[in-house]
Scaffold this motif. Structure first.
Motif, short mmCIF file in Angstrom:
data_model
loop_
_atom_site.label_atom_id
_atom_site.label_comp_id
_atom_site.label_asym_id
_atom_site.label_seq_id
_atom_site.Cartn_x
_atom_site.Cartn_y
_atom_site.Cartn_z
N VAL A 154 52.33 25.52 -130.62
CA VAL A 154 52.40 26.02 -129.24
C VAL A 154 51.41 25.27 -128.35
N CYS A 155 50.22 25.01 -128.87
CA CYS A 155 49.19 24.32 -128.11
C CYS A 155 49.64 22.90 -127.73
N CYS A 156 50.31 22.23 -128.64
CA CYS A 156 50.81 20.88 -128.36
C CYS A 156 51.87 20.90 -127.27
N LEU A 157 52.64 21.96 -127.20
CA LEU A 157 53.65 22.08 -126.15
C LEU A 157 52.99 22.20 -124.77
N PHE A 158 51.87 22.90 -124.71
CA PHE A 158 51.14 23.03 -123.44
C PHE A 158 50.49 21.71 -123.04
N ASP A 159 50.18 20.89 -124.02
CA ASP A 159 49.56 19.59 -123.74
C ASP A 159 50.57 18.60 -123.16
N LYS A 160 51.85 18.93 -123.27
CA LYS A 160 52.95 18.12 -122.72
C LYS A 160 53.02 16.72 -123.32
N ARG A 161 52.44 16.57 -124.53
CA ARG A 161 52.54 15.28 -125.21
C ARG A 161 52.99 15.53 -126.64
N VAL A 162 54.21 16.01 -126.78
CA VAL A 162 54.73 16.39 -128.08
C VAL A 162 55.21 15.15 -128.84
N LEU B 152 57.25 13.72 -131.97
CA LEU B 152 58.35 14.22 -132.80
C LEU B 152 57.94 14.38 -134.25
N ASP B 153 57.26 13.38 -134.82
CA ASP B 153 56.87 13.46 -136.23
C ASP B 153 55.91 14.61 -136.48
N ASN B 154 54.99 14.86 -135.54
CA ASN B 154 54.05 15.96 -135.69
C ASN B 154 54.74 17.31 -135.55
N ALA B 155 55.70 17.39 -134.63
CA ALA B 155 56.47 18.63 -134.45
C ALA B 155 57.29 18.95 -135.70
N ILE B 156 57.90 17.92 -136.29
CA ILE B 156 58.68 18.11 -137.52
C ILE B 156 57.77 18.57 -138.65
N HIS B 157 56.59 17.95 -138.76
CA HIS B 157 55.62 18.33 -139.79
C HIS B 157 55.24 19.81 -139.65
N HIS B 158 54.96 20.24 -138.43
CA HIS B 158 54.56 21.62 -138.19
C HIS B 158 55.70 22.59 -138.48
N LEU B 159 56.90 22.26 -138.04
CA LEU B 159 58.05 23.15 -138.26
C LEU B 159 58.36 23.28 -139.75
N VAL B 160 58.34 22.17 -140.46
CA VAL B 160 58.60 22.20 -141.91
C VAL B 160 57.53 23.02 -142.62
N SER B 161 56.28 22.84 -142.20
CA SER B 161 55.18 23.59 -142.81
C SER B 161 55.31 25.08 -142.53
N ILE B 162 55.64 25.44 -141.30
CA ILE B 162 55.78 26.86 -140.94
C ILE B 162 56.89 27.52 -141.74
N VAL B 163 58.04 26.84 -141.84
CA VAL B 163 59.18 27.39 -142.60
C VAL B 163 58.83 27.49 -144.08
N GLY B 164 58.22 26.43 -144.62
CA GLY B 164 57.88 26.42 -146.05
C GLY B 164 56.84 27.45 -146.43
N ILE B 165 55.76 27.51 -145.67
CA ILE B 165 54.70 28.49 -145.96
C ILE B 165 55.22 29.91 -145.74
N GLY B 166 56.00 30.09 -144.66
CA GLY B 166 56.58 31.41 -144.39
C GLY B 166 57.48 31.86 -145.52
N ALA B 167 58.29 30.93 -146.06
CA ALA B 167 59.18 31.26 -147.18
C ALA B 167 58.38 31.61 -148.43
N SER B 168 57.30 30.86 -148.66
CA SER B 168 56.46 31.14 -149.83
C SER B 168 55.84 32.54 -149.74
N LEU B 169 55.40 32.91 -148.54
CA LEU B 169 54.81 34.24 -148.34
C LEU B 169 55.87 35.34 -148.44
N ALA B 170 57.07 35.03 -147.98
CA ALA B 170 58.16 36.01 -148.05
C ALA B 170 58.61 36.24 -149.49
#
Length: 227
Positions: A89-97, A99-117
């Motif tokens: 979310v912070c990177c979105l406010f910085d307006k300099r997103v 793509l590779d970093n966004a993909i890394h974060h999304l994959v991490s969020i989904v993966g860690i979230g799945a592990s916790l679930a």
């Protein structure tokens, strides 16, 4: 996901956001990215410590495979999940997103979230977390040094090399092994996709880092040869 883990994630997002706001107030003359990297460095250091403390057996850090996550492992992952949400979310406010970093974060969020679930794969995900974050303090240090005016200095080059070396050994040495054992074990499909996705992103970043180090070393040697 257990209630106390969910509460920890929510508290974590609030805490990381508050830390960023405080950094902005303390370092008023510094950039948005500078303050965000302060938060990122704190997380990287904390993540490595918590991941190290949650390893069940240092003779085999990724063991037991495809097993139920321990409480320490889930709490460690919850802290990092909250940071990933904050940072995306912070990177979105910085307006300099990027793509590779966004993909890394999304994959991490989904993966860690799945592990916790699923309450599974704690050993593998914590090992991946340790590998991912061990080089991060040097990454943020090199960028902070630039804003302090140390760009193209020996100190900044030392930070670049330390980052490149730790990243290479961790992500291109330990990373493929953790990816392999995660894919080979009886883990949920989404966890396997996360492991493969993160390794592909790491390989892409390794290529960029190698090019960066080559450029900086070449830039330093050319003037000497000409002279």
């Amino acid at each position: 996901m257990e209630d106390h883990i969910l509460n920890l994630v929510v508290l974590g997002v609030i805490s990381w956001s508050t830390t960023f706001v405080l950094a902005r107030k303390i370092f008023r003359k510094r950039s948005f990215e500078f303050c965000n990297r302060i938060v990122s460095m704190i997380h990287a250091t904390l993540a490595v410590i918590l991941a190290s403390l949650s390893v069940q057996d240092w003779r085999c850090p990724v063991c037991p495979l495809a097993s139920k996550s321990s409480t320490k492992q889930m709490e460690t992952l919850a802290v990092t999940l909250s940071y990933m949400i904050y940072d995306l979310v912070c990177c979105l406010f910085d307006k300099r997103v990027k793509l590779d970093n966004a993909i890394h974060h999304l994959v991490s969020i989904v993966g860690i979230g799945a592990s916790l679930a699923y309450k599974k794969c704690g050993s593998e995900i914590v090992a991946a977390l340790w590998i991912s974050e061990i080089s991060s303090p040097f990454l943020h240090m090199r960028e902070l040094l630039k804003e302090f005016g140390y760009k193209d200095t020996d100190l900044n080059l030392a930070a670049d090399i330390l980052f490149a070396v730790t990243f290479t050994f961790a992500r291109m040495g330990g990373g493929p092994y953790v990816t392999y054992v995660t894919l080979a074990a009886s883990n949920p499909f989404v966890i396997k996709v996360m492991a493969l996705g993160l390794q592909l992103v790491s390989a892409f970043w390794f290529y960029k880092i190698a090019a960066m180090v080559k450029y900086k070393l070449t830039k330093r040697t050319i003037p000497k040869n000409v002279a």
